[in-house]
Design a protein around this motif. Structure first.
Motif, PDB file in Angstrom:
ATOM      1  N   UNK A   1     -13.996   6.725  11.683  1.00  9.68           N
ATOM      2  CA  UNK A   1     -14.040   5.506  12.488  1.00  9.68           C
ATOM      3  C   UNK A   1     -13.746   5.761  13.963  1.00  9.68           C
ATOM      4  N   UNK A   2     -13.362   6.990  14.311  1.00  7.59           N
ATOM      5  CA  UNK A   2     -13.143   7.334  15.721  1.00  7.59           C
ATOM      6  C   UNK A   2     -12.110   6.445  16.371  1.00  7.59           C
ATOM      7  N   UNK A   3     -12.476   5.861  17.519  1.00  4.86           N
ATOM      8  CA  UNK A   3     -11.535   4.974  18.208  1.00  4.86           C
ATOM      9  C   UNK A   3     -11.540   3.565  17.634  1.00  4.86           C
ATOM     10  N   UNK A   4     -12.267   3.383  16.547  1.00  7.84           N
ATOM     11  CA  UNK A   4     -12.307   2.093  15.872  1.00  7.84           C
ATOM     12  C   UNK A   4     -13.459   1.207  16.299  1.00  7.84           C
ATOM     13  N   UNK A   5     -13.981   1.447  17.456  1.00  9.34           N
ATOM     14  CA  UNK A   5     -15.087   0.623  17.941  1.00  9.34           C
ATOM     15  C   UNK A   5     -16.418   1.168  17.418  1.00  9.34           C
ATOM     16  N   UNK A   6     -17.401   0.309  17.214  1.00  9.43           N
ATOM     17  CA  UNK A   6     -18.686   0.791  16.701  1.00  9.43           C
ATOM     18  C   UNK A   6     -19.346   1.756  17.671  1.00  9.43           C
ATOM     19  N   UNK A   7     -19.844   2.885  17.184  1.00  5.72           N
ATOM     20  CA  UNK A   7     -20.527   3.855  18.055  1.00  5.72           C
ATOM     21  C   UNK A   7     -21.952   3.374  18.342  1.00  5.72           C
ATOM     22  N   UNK A   8     -22.056   2.453  19.263  1.00  8.88           N
ATOM     23  CA  UNK A   8     -23.305   1.728  19.475  1.00  8.88           C
ATOM     24  C   UNK A   8     -24.481   2.667  19.748  1.00  8.88           C
ATOM     25  N   UNK A   9     -24.275   3.663  20.588  1.00  6.17           N
ATOM     26  CA  UNK A   9     -25.379   4.562  20.942  1.00  6.17           C
ATOM     27  C   UNK A   9     -25.893   5.303  19.710  1.00  6.17           C
ATOM     28  N   UNK A  10     -24.991   5.776  18.841  1.00  4.60           N
ATOM     29  CA  UNK A  10     -25.436   6.488  17.640  1.00  4.60           C
ATOM     30  C   UNK A  10     -26.067   5.537  16.641  1.00  4.60           C
ATOM     31  N   UNK A  11     -25.479   4.364  16.472  1.00  7.17           N
ATOM     32  CA  UNK A  11     -26.052   3.407  15.528  1.00  7.17           C
ATOM     33  C   UNK A  11     -27.462   2.999  15.938  1.00  7.17           C
ATOM     34  N   UNK A  12     -27.715   2.992  17.234  1.00  3.25           N
ATOM     35  CA  UNK A  12     -29.032   2.594  17.732  1.00  3.25           C
ATOM     36  C   UNK A  12     -30.117   3.602  17.369  1.00  3.25           C
ATOM     37  N   UNK A  13     -29.717   4.815  16.986  1.00  3.09           N
ATOM     38  CA  UNK A  13     -30.711   5.830  16.628  1.00  3.09           C
ATOM     39  C   UNK A  13     -31.146   5.723  15.167  1.00  3.09           C
ATOM     40  N   UNK A  14     -30.482   4.884  14.387  1.00  2.00           N
ATOM     41  CA  UNK A  14     -30.820   4.729  12.972  1.00  2.00           C
ATOM     42  C   UNK A  14     -32.093   3.901  12.853  1.00  2.00           C
ATOM     43  N   UNK A  15     -33.088   4.451  12.215  1.00  2.00           N
ATOM     44  CA  UNK A  15     -34.378   3.767  12.088  1.00  2.00           C
ATOM     45  C   UNK A  15     -34.628   3.249  10.678  1.00  2.00           C
ATOM     46  N   UNK A  16     -33.808   3.656   9.710  1.00  2.12           N
ATOM     47  CA  UNK A  16     -34.011   3.213   8.329  1.00  2.12           C
ATOM     48  C   UNK A  16     -33.634   1.736   8.162  1.00  2.12           C
ATOM     49  N   UNK A  17     -34.265   1.049   7.218  1.00  5.80           N
ATOM     50  CA  UNK A  17     -33.814  -0.307   6.877  1.00  5.80           C
ATOM     51  C   UNK A  17     -32.360  -0.262   6.419  1.00  5.80           C
ATOM     52  N   UNK A  18     -31.559  -1.207   6.876  1.00  9.26           N
ATOM     53  CA  UNK A  18     -30.137  -1.219   6.538  1.00  9.26           C
ATOM     54  C   UNK A  18     -29.691  -2.608   6.122  1.00  9.26           C
ATOM     55  N   UNK A  19     -28.976  -2.684   5.021  1.00 10.27           N
ATOM     56  CA  UNK A  19     -28.356  -3.921   4.567  1.00 10.27           C
ATOM     57  C   UNK A  19     -26.872  -3.839   4.885  1.00 10.27           C
ATOM     58  N   UNK A  20     -26.376  -4.790   5.663  1.00 13.61           N
ATOM     59  CA  UNK A  20     -24.963  -4.831   6.049  1.00 13.61           C
ATOM     60  C   UNK A  20     -24.353  -6.073   5.422  1.00 13.61           C
ATOM     61  N   UNK A  21     -23.399  -5.892   4.499  1.00 14.47           N
ATOM     62  CA  UNK A  21     -22.865  -7.000   3.715  1.00 14.47           C
ATOM     63  C   UNK A  21     -21.369  -7.176   3.913  1.00 14.47           C
ATOM     64  N   UNK A  22     -20.918  -8.414   3.786  1.00 17.57           N
ATOM     65  CA  UNK A  22     -19.491  -8.748   3.780  1.00 17.57           C
ATOM     66  C   UNK A  22     -19.296  -9.845   2.746  1.00 17.57           C
ATOM     67  N   UNK A  23     -18.024 -10.208   2.534  1.00 18.46           N
ATOM     68  CA  UNK A  23     -17.765 -11.379   1.719  1.00 18.46           C
ATOM     69  C   UNK A  23     -17.276 -11.053   0.338  1.00 18.46           C
ATOM     70  N   UNK A  24     -17.510 -11.974  -0.589  1.00 23.37           N
ATOM     71  CA  UNK A  24     -16.998 -11.829  -1.936  1.00 23.37           C
ATOM     72  C   UNK A  24     -15.622 -12.451  -2.043  1.00 23.37           C
ATOM     73  N   UNK A  25     -14.951 -12.171  -3.129  1.00 19.99           N
ATOM     74  CA  UNK A  25     -13.624 -12.727  -3.370  1.00 19.99           C
ATOM     75  C   UNK A  25     -12.624 -12.052  -2.434  1.00 19.99           C
ATOM     76  N   UNK A  26     -11.844 -12.818  -1.648  1.00 19.89           N
ATOM     77  CA  UNK A  26     -10.878 -12.206  -0.730  1.00 19.89           C
ATOM     78  C   UNK A  26      -9.854 -11.355  -1.475  1.00 19.89           C
ATOM     79  N   UNK A  27      -9.537 -10.199  -0.917  1.00 21.55           N
ATOM     80  CA  UNK A  27      -8.520  -9.330  -1.498  1.00 21.55           C
ATOM     81  C   UNK A  27      -7.148  -9.946  -1.233  1.00 21.55           C
TER      82      UNK A  27
END
Length: 234
Positions: free
Chosen positions: A188-214
């Protein structure tokens, strides 16, 4: 449990089930592969499922010094074993690792990640920095229990939750995994999203959250992961 040899000679343990396109499951913090185990029989109806123990966990080996690149090489070894390319699913910090693997150019068709704990504000980033500093000291001093308590507190656990966990039968197992908290922190590095690296991802991506709270993450603000995901990965 079969093993695959990573590039640096580390033995990585995995389980394989089902037939069809391959999907590799990447676990998160304090997980030896058990967290994703419930997904295996469901996914195995349609996929060849590879669920593995990340280095330093379960039956997998560990080679020092650690680097995120070594974990990416572990995934690459599993891709080769599966006959690649593969789909990749990662939970929590394992989601961050899955995204890093995709950004590194591994043979990945599609990506799915669940509740990647990136941070988007200065206060949270400062808390993360302080956590990493204290975690480093605790592990260097051999205080594995304190390292786990730091992680649980960061994740929103109360003092009562932590005391209950310390008194439980599963605490020794958590202590065995404590050194890998530093590996998750590195992903996770410094905790912030590595925007420049994430921008190089070309594959379809599903980003999910939610469900029953822990119930053990009650210290987090409601909708924490939804807010983080929408702002960090949009």
């Amino acid at each position: 449990m079969p093993h695959v040899m990573s590039k640096d000679g580390t033995s990585i343990a995995y389980q394989r089930a089902g037939t069809g396109p391959a999907v590799i499951l990447v676990g998160g913090g304090l997980d030896d592969g058990s967290e994703n185990a419930a997904l295996v029989p469901e996914l195995a109806r349609h996929f060849t499922v590879v669920n593995y123990a990340r280095r330093g966990r379960g039956d997998s080996g560990d080679t020092h010094p650690y680097a995120v690149e070594r974990e990416i090489e572990d995934i690459n070894a599993l891709i080769s074993e599966a006959g690649g390319p593969v789909h990749l699913f990662g939970a929590s910090s394992g989601g961050a690792l899955a995204l890093e693997a995709a950004a590194a150019g591994l043979a990945i068709d599609r990506i799915a990640v669940y509740e990647v704990p990136y941070l988007i504000d200065d206060e949270a980033a400062q808390q993360w920095s302080e956590y990493v500093d204290r975690l480093t000291v605790a592990l260097a001093d051999g205080h594995r229990g304190d390292a786990i308590a730091l992680f649980m507190r960061l994740a929103g656990s109360s003092g009562e939750d932590i005391a209950g966990a310390r008194a439980s039968s599963f605490w020794p197992g958590l202590e065995a995994l404590a050194p890998t908290l530093a590996y998750d922190a590195a992903c996770l590095g410094d905790g912030r999203p590595p925007v420049a690296r994430l921008a190089t991802i070309t594959q379809p991506a599903l980003v999910a959250t939610g469900g029953i709270p822990d119930p053990h993450m009650g210290g987090l603000q409601p909708g924490f992961f939804d807010t983080v995901t929408c702002q960090a990965l949009r």
